[in-house]
Scaffold this motif. Structure first.
Motif, PDB file in Angstrom:
ATOM      1  N   ARG A 168      44.203  32.758  27.687  1.00  0.00           N
ATOM      2  CA  ARG A 168      43.309  33.860  27.322  1.00  0.00           C
ATOM      3  C   ARG A 168      43.633  34.394  25.926  1.00  0.00           C
ATOM      4  O   ARG A 168      44.789  34.461  25.533  1.00  0.00           O
ATOM      5  N   GLY A 254      38.556  36.662  36.375  1.00  0.00           N
ATOM      6  CA  GLY A 254      39.954  36.300  36.637  1.00  0.00           C
ATOM      7  C   GLY A 254      40.021  35.293  37.772  1.00  0.00           C
ATOM      8  O   GLY A 254      38.993  34.892  38.307  1.00  0.00           O
ATOM      9  N   ASN A 258      44.993  35.203  41.977  1.00  0.00           N
ATOM     10  CA  ASN A 258      45.799  36.301  41.425  1.00  0.00           C
ATOM     11  C   ASN A 258      45.403  37.661  41.998  1.00  0.00           C
ATOM     12  O   ASN A 258      46.088  38.654  41.738  1.00  0.00           O
ATOM     13  N   GLU A 270      43.835  40.183  35.678  1.00  0.00           N
ATOM     14  CA  GLU A 270      43.363  39.903  34.315  1.00  0.00           C
ATOM     15  C   GLU A 270      42.587  41.079  33.723  1.00  0.00           C
ATOM     16  O   GLU A 270      42.642  41.323  32.512  1.00  0.00           O
ATOM     17  N   GLU A 273      45.126  43.725  32.752  1.00  0.00           N
ATOM     18  CA  GLU A 273      45.804  43.279  31.524  1.00  0.00           C
ATOM     19  C   GLU A 273      44.948  43.550  30.289  1.00  0.00           C
ATOM     20  O   GLU A 273      45.464  43.965  29.242  1.00  0.00           O
ATOM     21  N   GLN A 274      43.637  43.335  30.425  1.00  0.00           N
ATOM     22  CA  GLN A 274      42.744  43.591  29.277  1.00  0.00           C
ATOM     23  C   GLN A 274      42.766  45.060  28.883  1.00  0.00           C
ATOM     24  O   GLN A 274      42.762  45.398  27.704  1.00  0.00           O
ATOM     25  N   TYR A 285      52.348  40.742  31.950  1.00  0.00           N
ATOM     26  CA  TYR A 285      51.223  40.445  32.850  1.00  0.00           C
ATOM     27  C   TYR A 285      51.345  41.305  34.102  1.00  0.00           C
ATOM     28  O   TYR A 285      52.376  41.938  34.340  1.00  0.00           O
ATOM     29  N   LYS A 339      50.060  29.383  28.718  1.00  0.00           N
ATOM     30  CA  LYS A 339      49.665  30.145  29.915  1.00  0.00           C
ATOM     31  C   LYS A 339      50.916  30.528  30.680  1.00  0.00           C
ATOM     32  O   LYS A 339      51.774  29.682  30.917  1.00  0.00           O
TER      33      LYS A 339
END
Length: 347
Positions: A168, A254, A258, A270, A273-274, A285, A339
């Motif tokens: 990402r 995402g 996860n 995800e 995290e953004q 993470y 990753k």
């Protein structure tokens, strides 16, 4: 219309400035294997595999979503993928390209195949974290992983079109890339789809699929890819949570593997995290740990030594997204393309 097969070498294809046909490429391959540098040997092996009598190539998956495995990929499907990329990004014979990805993985292999099939003028350099250091040339088309793009911001003005994949793109890198005169695209794909099947300009939210690819989703809201020209089974069911805009466009959220179920609330790491991008000056993470009350609790995993993180950092998060614990890990485990191996790092 000429039917392009894997036996074709475009008459405008060049490698490091030399125009080469199939026989020349086989000779170059032998010399790479016998006396080439470390990064050239896999290129030699791959070229000999490409021009042998078999109709497929064996490839290793990256291992970011499970154990790395060897899969067989049809050579004609790789040609079809190269043609679709050429079409989507408007690549023409004679365009200059730079190969700076390891040929061990599909993205590096495909850069070579695109050049051979589309007639690109390809320079290839040792894969490194600073691939354009010391290069003065201008390029029409380059592929990188995010770490390489981050380290090449000064040189990227010499690149017309850059595709970034493998991991990402962080919000901070995206901001930097948007300032460049370069057309930068984030790509979406995997080894099973022979590199990317969709791309979006940095700064945009919606991915558009390449020619001859359509998409749908299953009852989990996970992306299903239909690409009869490049996928042997014709469809790949992914574990990627998406919202479909139409049969050619989607938003990626995402991976379903996860997703954290914390007290009945589903949280997509995800997306958390953004929201935190740029607020913690280390790599990090979001993960989960078992919890008696909640079933799973949200944890923040940060790379490096223990440090203070101000609680106001988490003001951008919804109440249930707040980490209940912060874990510091000296060094993340990751794939070669950057990753994070989330579970392996946490273990």
């Amino acid at each position: 219309m000429i039917h392009v097969t894997y036996e074709n070498v475009h008459n405008q294809f060049k490698l490091n400035g030399f125009q080469l046909d199939k026989d020349d490429l086989c000779r170059v391959a032998y010399s790479f294997i016998k006396e080439g540098e470390d990064f050239e040997k896999p290129v030699g092996d791959f070229l000999l595999d490409w021009f042998d009598s078999k109709t497929y190539i064996e490839m290793q998956t990256s291992g970011s979503t499970g154990t790395p495995k060897i899969i067989k990929v049809d050579k004609q499907a790789m040609v079809n993928s190269a043609l679709a990329t050429g079409d989507f990004f408007g690549l023409n014979p004679g365009n200059r390209a730079l190969q700076c990805l390891p040929v061990k993985y599909v993205a590096g292999k495909m850069m070579l195949i695109r050049s051979i099939i589309l007639g690109l003028d390809l320079d290839f350099v040792a894969p490194s974290s600073h691939p354009m250091e010391g290069l003065e040339e201008k390029y029409d088309f380059v592929a990188m992983v995010p770490m390489q793009a981050q380290n090449s911001l000064k040189e990227l003005k010499n690149v017309k079109k850059l595709i970034v994949g493998g991991a990402r793109i962080s919000a901070s890198l995206e901001k930097e890339l948007m300032k460049l005169p370069t057309q930068v695209y984030e790509t979406y794909g995997m080894t099973e789809t022979i590199t990317h099947i969709a791309a979006k300009r940095v700064g945009e939210k919606i991915f558009t699929v390449l020619p001859n690819v359509t998409i749908s989703y299953d009852d989990r809201n996970c992306l299903v890819i239909h690409a009869p020209n490049i996928i042997a089974e014709e469809t790949v069911v992914t574990n990627d949570l998406v919202e479909l805009v139409n049969e050619n466009q989607f938003k990626f959220f995402g991976r379903i593997d996860n997703v954290i179920n914390s007290g009945g609330i589903k949280i997509i790491p995800e997306q958390v995290e953004q929201k935190l991008d740029g607020k913690i000056d280390r790599r990090f993470y979001i993960a989960s740990k078992e919890d008696k009350e909640l079933g799973e609790k949200v944890v923040l995993v940060v790379e490096g030594n223990t440090m203070e993180i101000d609680s106001s950092t988490f003001d951008v998060l919804d109440k249930y997204e707040h980490p209940r614990e912060i874990i510091f890990i000296p060094k993340f485990k990751e794939t070669e393309n950057g990753k994070f191996l989330r579970n392996a790092s946490l273990e």
